[in-house]
Design a protein around this motif. Structure first.
Motif, mmCIF file in Angstrom:
data_model
loop_
_atom_site.group_PDB
_atom_site.id
_atom_site.type_symbol
_atom_site.label_atom_id
_atom_site.label_comp_id
_atom_site.label_asym_id
_atom_site.label_seq_id
_atom_site.Cartn_x
_atom_site.Cartn_y
_atom_site.Cartn_z
ATOM 1 N N VAL A 142 12.224 -25.480 -19.647
ATOM 2 C CA VAL A 142 10.972 -25.303 -20.356
ATOM 3 C C VAL A 142 9.900 -24.824 -19.662
ATOM 4 N N GLY A 143 8.965 -24.044 -19.992
ATOM 5 C CA GLY A 143 7.899 -23.707 -18.917
ATOM 6 C C GLY A 143 7.046 -24.665 -18.417
ATOM 7 N N GLY A 144 6.693 -24.596 -17.314
ATOM 8 C CA GLY A 144 5.700 -25.322 -16.596
ATOM 9 C C GLY A 144 4.391 -25.604 -17.218
ATOM 10 N N GLY A 145 3.783 -24.853 -17.951
ATOM 11 C CA GLY A 145 2.498 -24.753 -18.563
ATOM 12 C C GLY A 145 2.592 -26.010 -19.540
ATOM 13 N N SER A 146 3.736 -26.038 -20.273
ATOM 14 C CA SER A 146 3.753 -27.129 -21.215
ATOM 15 C C SER A 146 3.664 -28.620 -20.867
ATOM 16 N N LEU A 147 4.045 -28.741 -19.510
ATOM 17 C CA LEU A 147 3.943 -30.026 -18.821
ATOM 18 C C LEU A 147 3.184 -30.244 -17.897
ATOM 19 N N GLY B 161 -14.303 -18.655 -13.361
ATOM 20 C CA GLY B 161 -14.454 -19.629 -12.589
ATOM 21 C C GLY B 161 -13.631 -20.942 -13.081
ATOM 22 N N ASN B 162 -12.464 -20.504 -13.698
ATOM 23 C CA ASN B 162 -11.615 -21.631 -14.211
ATOM 24 C C ASN B 162 -10.435 -21.904 -13.279
ATOM 25 N N VAL B 163 -10.433 -21.462 -11.917
ATOM 26 C CA VAL B 163 -9.353 -21.507 -11.061
ATOM 27 C C VAL B 163 -9.662 -22.525 -9.954
ATOM 28 N N ASP B 164 -8.798 -23.615 -9.761
ATOM 29 C CA ASP B 164 -9.036 -24.380 -8.340
ATOM 30 C C ASP B 164 -7.939 -24.044 -7.611
ATOM 31 N N PHE B 165 -8.247 -23.285 -6.409
ATOM 32 C CA PHE B 165 -7.062 -22.893 -5.450
ATOM 33 C C PHE B 165 -6.797 -23.896 -4.468
ATOM 34 N N VAL B 166 -7.395 -24.881 -4.479
ATOM 35 C CA VAL B 166 -6.781 -26.137 -3.664
ATOM 36 C C VAL B 166 -5.592 -26.760 -4.664
ATOM 37 N N LEU B 167 -6.061 -26.987 -5.697
ATOM 38 C CA LEU B 167 -4.829 -27.602 -6.796
ATOM 39 C C LEU B 167 -3.959 -26.509 -6.872
ATOM 40 N N ALA C 77 -10.340 -25.984 -19.283
ATOM 41 C CA ALA C 77 -10.485 -24.692 -18.844
ATOM 42 C C ALA C 77 -9.890 -24.377 -17.524
ATOM 43 N N VAL C 78 -10.263 -25.424 -16.494
ATOM 44 C CA VAL C 78 -9.751 -25.248 -15.083
ATOM 45 C C VAL C 78 -8.256 -25.600 -15.350
ATOM 46 N N ALA C 79 -7.757 -26.514 -15.950
ATOM 47 C CA ALA C 79 -6.184 -26.818 -16.002
ATOM 48 C C ALA C 79 -5.524 -25.495 -16.510
ATOM 49 N N VAL C 80 -5.995 -24.861 -17.667
ATOM 50 C CA VAL C 80 -5.192 -23.803 -17.955
ATOM 51 C C VAL C 80 -5.365 -22.510 -17.066
ATOM 52 N N GLY C 81 -6.666 -22.017 -16.652
ATOM 53 C CA GLY C 81 -6.739 -21.198 -15.753
ATOM 54 C C GLY C 81 -6.002 -21.280 -14.367
ATOM 55 N N THR C 82 -5.759 -22.325 -13.861
ATOM 56 C CA THR C 82 -4.936 -22.701 -12.421
ATOM 57 C C THR C 82 -3.617 -22.599 -12.841
ATOM 58 N N ASP C 83 -2.954 -23.218 -13.785
ATOM 59 C CA ASP C 83 -1.765 -23.115 -14.339
ATOM 60 C C ASP C 83 -1.141 -21.720 -14.527
ATOM 61 N N LEU C 84 -2.234 -20.995 -15.258
ATOM 62 C CA LEU C 84 -1.849 -19.436 -15.400
ATOM 63 C C LEU C 84 -1.444 -18.783 -14.136
ATOM 64 N N LEU C 85 -2.225 -18.736 -13.062
ATOM 65 C CA LEU C 85 -1.757 -18.175 -11.745
ATOM 66 C C LEU C 85 -0.563 -18.798 -10.968
ATOM 67 N N PHE C 86 -0.454 -20.197 -11.439
ATOM 68 C CA PHE C 86 0.740 -21.022 -10.996
ATOM 69 C C PHE C 86 1.872 -20.490 -11.484
ATOM 70 N N ALA C 87 1.770 -20.419 -12.911
ATOM 71 C CA ALA C 87 3.000 -19.714 -13.341
ATOM 72 C C ALA C 87 3.328 -18.137 -12.942
ATOM 73 N N ALA C 88 2.491 -17.365 -12.845
ATOM 74 C CA ALA C 88 2.589 -15.894 -12.334
ATOM 75 C C ALA C 88 3.344 -16.018 -11.139
ATOM 76 N N LEU C 89 2.979 -16.959 -10.221
ATOM 77 C CA LEU C 89 3.497 -17.037 -8.812
ATOM 78 C C LEU C 89 5.121 -17.467 -8.904
ATOM 79 N N THR C 90 5.294 -18.689 -9.686
ATOM 80 C CA THR C 90 6.376 -19.300 -9.436
ATOM 81 C C THR C 90 7.536 -18.261 -10.329
ATOM 82 N N LYS C 91 6.939 -17.844 -11.445
ATOM 83 C CA LYS C 91 7.999 -16.938 -12.119
ATOM 84 C C LYS C 91 8.371 -15.456 -11.407
ATOM 85 N N THR C 92 7.710 -15.140 -10.534
ATOM 86 C CA THR C 92 8.153 -14.177 -9.829
ATOM 87 C C THR C 92 9.450 -14.034 -9.127
#
Length: 262
Positions: A21-26, A211-217, A40-55
């Motif tokens: 199951v995709g990481g976004g739902s968890l 402005g919805n991405v936390d790069f430290v997170l 908003a920050v949780a969604v934005g950060t998780d989207l970039l997280f998903a793009a990187l991990t799925k590659t």
């Protein structure tokens, strides 16, 4: 707190490796409820997280298995990428007019989680009842209307993923099982992964612009999740799917209802 993010990434990675199951739902509900990030920050950060991990997954599916149907990826992207761009524009307009978008994102997240919980349960049914493979294994369910239906499904996925970061994995896979019932399971997974990368990357970049991405997170989650996914994939064969899948579906349903009713 960064240690907490790394540990959370590890735990979610293990669950993703075990269940598929995709990481976004968890991940996204975890960031909202446990660490009190705004939706908003949780969604934005998780989207970039998903793009990187799925590659990495697509690299394996395309290079080693040859299990990506790029024609289907293009057809889905014809709908999903414009939908992602349109959704980001809508969020920008709402913010510019001093509208609070957190309620919209929270409700969308709840709806996406409820749909994902259903998808977790019906995926096995679709797999069991798929028609036998033939020489026309790529022919879809809708014949001459297949292209239009695929683009429409891609549009819905694009909007939902951009609003909630949920759906590129579980919902995308179930959509492909339904649209292309004769497509082998390995190709369904590879094709869904390949489609998810440009979608989550575009949506994540749009949220970054808002402005919805936390790069430290983001960095902390990556440190924890990558070994977690590896570990979970090795544990998956030892845990009964008939037990884990209904429990996961119930958990996602309860969390989704909490977001919808919030």
């Amino acid at each position: 707190m960064e240690i907490g993010y790394i540990f959370s990434g590890l735990m979610v990675g293990i669950l993703v490796g075990i269940t598929g199951v995709g990481g976004g739902s968890l991940m996204t509900p975890l960031l909202v409820f446990l660490f009190n990030f705004s939706p908003a920050v949780a969604v934005g950060t998780d989207l970039l997280f998903a793009a990187l991990t799925k590659t990495g997954g697509v690299w394996v599916h395309h290079g080693k298995h040859g299990s990506v149907d790029w024609k289907i990826v293009r057809h889905l992207a014809y709908g999903s990428l414009p939908a992602a761009g349109l959704t980001i524009w809508l969020l920008h307009v709402l913010e510019k007019n001093s509208k609070d978008i957190s309620g919209l994102i929270t409700f969308s997240l709840g709806v996406a989680l409820i749909l994902t919980s259903i998808a977790v349960l019906i995926r096995a049914y679709l797999q069991r009842n798929a028609p036998a493979l033939t020489d026309e294994s790529n022919v879809g369910r809708f014949g001459d209307r297949q292209l239009g239906v695929t683009i429409a499904v891609g549009f819905v996925l694009g909007a939902l993923v951009t609003l909630s970061s949920v759906g590129a994995g579980a919902l995308g896979t179930v959509a492909l099982f339904f649209l292309y019932p004769r497509l082998p399971t390995l190709k369904v997974v590879g094709t869904d992964l390949a489609h998810a990368i440009p979608l989550t990357a575009l949506a994540g970049a749009g949220h970054w612009g808002l402005g919805n991405v936390d790069f430290v997170l983001l960095g902390s989650l990556l440190i924890g999740s990558l070994p977690g996914i590896w570990l979970g994939s090795h544990l998956s064969a030892r845990i009964p799917d008939k037990i884990l899948r209904p429990l996961l579906a119930l958990l996602l349903l309860l969390i989704g209802l909490k977001f919808v009713l919030k």
